[in-house]
Scaffold this motif. Structure first.
Motif, short mmCIF file in Angstrom:
data_model
loop_
_atom_site.label_atom_id
_atom_site.label_comp_id
_atom_site.label_asym_id
_atom_site.label_seq_id
_atom_site.Cartn_x
_atom_site.Cartn_y
_atom_site.Cartn_z
N PHE A 32 6.38 -15.26 -51.42
CA PHE A 32 5.39 -14.39 -50.77
C PHE A 32 4.02 -14.56 -51.44
O PHE A 32 2.99 -14.65 -50.76
N VAL A 33 4.01 -14.63 -52.76
CA VAL A 33 2.75 -14.80 -53.51
C VAL A 33 2.05 -16.09 -53.09
O VAL A 33 0.82 -16.14 -52.93
N LYS A 34 2.85 -17.15 -52.89
CA LYS A 34 2.28 -18.46 -52.52
C LYS A 34 1.91 -18.56 -51.04
O LYS A 34 1.35 -19.56 -50.60
N GLY A 35 2.25 -17.52 -50.28
CA GLY A 35 1.91 -17.55 -48.85
C GLY A 35 2.92 -18.29 -48.01
O GLY A 35 2.67 -18.55 -46.82
N GLU A 36 4.09 -18.62 -48.57
CA GLU A 36 5.12 -19.34 -47.81
C GLU A 36 5.84 -18.41 -46.83
O GLU A 36 6.45 -18.86 -45.88
N THR A 37 5.79 -17.10 -47.10
CA THR A 37 6.34 -16.12 -46.17
C THR A 37 5.24 -15.15 -45.78
O THR A 37 4.33 -14.87 -46.58
N GLN A 38 5.32 -14.63 -44.56
CA GLN A 38 4.26 -13.75 -44.07
C GLN A 38 4.60 -12.27 -44.25
O GLN A 38 3.72 -11.43 -44.31
N ILE A 39 5.90 -11.97 -44.29
CA ILE A 39 6.34 -10.57 -44.38
C ILE A 39 7.30 -10.43 -45.56
O ILE A 39 8.19 -11.26 -45.74
N MET A 40 7.09 -9.39 -46.37
CA MET A 40 8.06 -9.07 -47.41
C MET A 40 8.73 -7.75 -47.05
O MET A 40 8.07 -6.71 -46.96
N VAL A 41 10.04 -7.81 -46.84
CA VAL A 41 10.83 -6.61 -46.61
C VAL A 41 11.48 -6.25 -47.94
O VAL A 41 12.16 -7.07 -48.55
N ALA A 42 11.25 -5.03 -48.41
CA ALA A 42 11.67 -4.69 -49.77
C ALA A 42 12.00 -3.22 -49.91
O ALA A 42 11.63 -2.39 -49.08
#
Length: 701
Positions: A540-550
């Protein structure tokens, strides 16, 4: 015959005995007569006025009636079971209803007996009834307990009631205790202090809080007892601070050298705010006194606490000392490490990271450099307090998110040098001023209450469940702009499995709305292995994913400037402080950021107030004040620290002005008489001494 006093064990009070004493100890922690007298009423009932039944109205907050109980019968089955009575006077009848303690009431209440009844009238289908009224058998010849104006109502329990220790029973015991010990009651406050603050004598206050003759008598008694409670607390805290200042010598930082000046003049990426400059000046003064510094710095996420901490550590290096920073999680420690490295560059000083994941080879190198002094700043987690971690000359310690560390863990850092290092503790959870003066009353407190220039306030909105499609549409728009989004689910303490199911159900819904491969999703929760959690966060930090579900594992320690939207599901289940922390995960870049609070359609009064507060303000200090009013000091601090917040009568959310008055009074006393040696202060010193050793609040920080 021995004279009974406030410290006499409760079993020796007339009317108590061993059995009642045992239940009083277990249920109310009443061990002495003094403890009983500190069981203050939680409300009062005005018993001077009697209503006729025909005068009863649903608008009345409470009404007292004298009547005969002419009917009593059990109605309904199972959950619908209730006890229904009928009370009659010369003007009519009123129905009385009980849903609890039915068996006990059936045995206790007497048909055709005259009762004094008190309760809240309610209207249903045009008829007035009273649910769970208080019933007292009327005895025209019996002497009334207390007075005829305000009758005290005390906390009781089912077990206490079995020993006749309901409100009436406790009233009798309190009246007996007052009669027994009040003649010998000594006033601990000096007469000139009482006169200056217009305080009634202690004896009068104790009597007035239990059996006030009128509202004014209650208010003057309450003010005196609140003053006492806050006064002794502040006296102990400030006395302890004074003793620690004398006891613990501190390293003196006299030089502002190359490390500090080079950073300030050439590496600082933005001008310091006025608040940052003020706090830095306070630290500079503290570290040049020759006494050990213990300072708490509080400020919102993004207010620049880390930059201030780094400049203080550079000050230590300029004076020949090493510094360290301890964070509660590996994620946060790693974030601090990379942030500090980026600010300092490669050549200004040596910085290392020590966590549970650090390799054996790297650990060995760090230990060697710490001991030979070539390593200037060490950043890490609990790994810093291990015995094998030895500094050549540690002079400054920074503890981030201080409330997540135990007392002993923090104290271990003290013992890393012969003379304890200066201590700077930081929190991103702003603490209300009144709470700070009690929880951290013997620490010096700084507030960074300004955000850096140009930072756009986060826009917060509240959506109900039926507005979910609107939220999904907004998410799609932001992702198309190249932004990233957090979606956070609450932790439900009763069931960890339910947490995961809840999160997974939300994930399935997202997959339907955002079908892959258009968008990629990171999933992070507390049950994941640390390695997997870090991997997902880094994606997520690197921008490889757009959404973080946590779940709330991202409350602290994730810094992604490109993340512009925080969606908090079931937001009504979160406390204000946690909502504010989560919101602080966005708004770290130049773009406008948003926080969407999703909730069910049904909200409690407090739940609605929390969400309204979040929408209205981004000011963490204002939010903390509302949180204090809603939750109380014990909850907001996370723990009742050694009883300091277990107040009997003072209220930190409503008695702010009085607390300020008390603290200024105590400060004046110590300025006038630091050792409490003047004749008028002997009673203060004596009581402090008898209280036992002062608590080391600086170590609790």
């Amino acid at each position: 015959m021995a004279v009974l006093t406030a410290i006499t064990p409760i079993e020796y009070l007339k009317g108590v005995g061993p059995q009642k004493a045992d239940v009083l100890k277990k249920e109310l922690q009443i061990f002495t007569i003094g403890d009983l007298l500190q069981l203050y009423p939680f409300r009062y009932v005005d018993r001077t006025q009697f209503f006729k039944i025909r005068q009863l109205d649903a608008t009345l907050l409470g009404a007292q009636v004298l009547g005969r109980l002419i009917r009593l019968q059990e109605v309904g089955e199972k959950r619908a079971k209730r006890l229904v009575g009928l009370l009659k006077d010369e003007t009519g009848t009123v129905e009385l209803v009980w849903f609890q303690q039915i068996a006990w009431l059936k045995k206790t209440l007497q048909l055709n007996a005259v009762y004094v009844m008190y309760g809240k009238p309610t209207s249903f289908n045009g008829a007035i009834s009273i649910t769970h009224p208080e019933m007292e058998l009327y005895q025209s010849s019996e002497k009334k307990i207390g007075n005829q104006t305000l009758q005290p109502v005390y906390t009781s329990t089912e077990k206490l009631k079995k020993f006749n220790l309901d409100t009436k029973g406790l009233q009798k015991l309190v009246a007996q205790a007052l009669e027994t010990v009040l003649p010998n009651w000594e006033d601990d406050l000096p007469a000139d202090l009482r006169q200056k603050h217009h305080l009634i004598p202690a004896r009068e206050a104790v009597l007035g809080i239990h059996f006030p003759t009128d509202q004014k008598a209650y208010e003057t008694a309450s003010r005196r007892l609140k003053f006492d409670e806050l006064f002794w607390l502040q006296l102990r805290l400030l006395r302890n601070k004074q003793l620690n200042t004398k006891k613990y010598r501190g390293h003196r930082f006299t030089q502002v050298g190359d490390h500090f000046n080079t950073f300030f003049n050439t590496r600082l990426p933005f001008p310091l705010t006025g608040a940052q400059k003020r706090v830095m000046k306070e630290i500079r003064i503290d570290t040049n006194t020759g006494a050990q510094m213990n300072r708490l710095v509080q400020g919102d996420v993004g207010s620049g606490k880390t930059v201030v901490a780094l400049m203080a550590m550079l000050l230590a290096i300029d004076n020949g000392f090493q510094a360290c920073m301890m964070a509660p999680t590996e994620i946060l420690a790693t974030q601090h490490y990379h942030g500090v490295k980026e600010l300092l560059g490669e050549d200004l000083c040596q910085v290392a990271l020590l966590t549970g994941s650090t390799s054996t080879k790297e650990r060995r190198r760090i230990h060697e450099q710490l001991e030979d002094g070539s390593l200037n700043i060490l950043i890490g987690t609990h790994a810093l307090i291990e015995d094998k971690v030895k500094f050549k000359n540690i002079g400054f310690v920074v503890i981030d998110e201080q409330h997540r560390f135990g007392v002993e863990q923090r104290a271990k850092l003290w013992r890393k040098n012969t003379i304890p290092p200066h201590m700077l503790v930081m929190t991103a959870t702003p603490i209300p001023r009144t709470l700070a003066m009690t929880m951290y009353g013997d620490l010096d407190i700084s507030a960074i209450d300004e955000l850096p220039a140009g930072r756009k306030p986060i826009k917060t909105v509240h959506f109900f469940e039926n507005q979910r499609l609107r939220a999904f549409g907004f998410m799609r728009e932001e992702i198309q702009k190249g932004r990233q989004i957090y979606i956070v689910y609450p932790l439900i303490k009763e069931s960890e499995k339910l947490d995961l199911l809840h999160l997974e159900a939300g994930l399935e819904s997202l997959m339907r709305e955002f079908p892959l491969p258009n968008y990629r999703i990171s999933v992070v929760h507390g049950k994941m292995p640390v390695k997997d959690k870090n991997f997902e966060m880094q994606r997520f930090v690197k921008g490889e994913t757009q959404i973080m579900v946590a779940t709330t594992v991202i409350e602290v320690g994730v810094n992604v400037p490109n993340a512009s939207v925080m969606i908090i599901e079931n937001s009504e289940r979160f406390g204000l402080s946690q909502l504010h922390q989560l919101r602080g995960r966005v708004g770290r870049g130049a773009e406008q950021s948003f926080c969407i609070l999703m909730s069910s359609n049904k909200l409690s009064k407090d739940g609605r107030k929390r969400l309204e507060t979040m929408v209205e303000t981004n000011d963490g200090f204002k939010i903390a004040e509302v949180d204090l009013q809603l939750r109380g000091p014990g909850d907001i601090s996370g723990t009742q620290q050694s009883g300091i917040l277990e107040m009997k009568i003072a209220n930190l959310s409503t008695d702010q002005a009085l607390l300020t008055e008390v603290r200024e009074t105590v400060i004046d006393i110590f300025l006038q008489d630091p050792e409490l040696q003047l004749p008028e202060h002997q009673s203060l010193l004596q009581k402090l001494t008898h209280k036992g050793p002062a608590i080391a609040w600086d170590k609790i920080s």
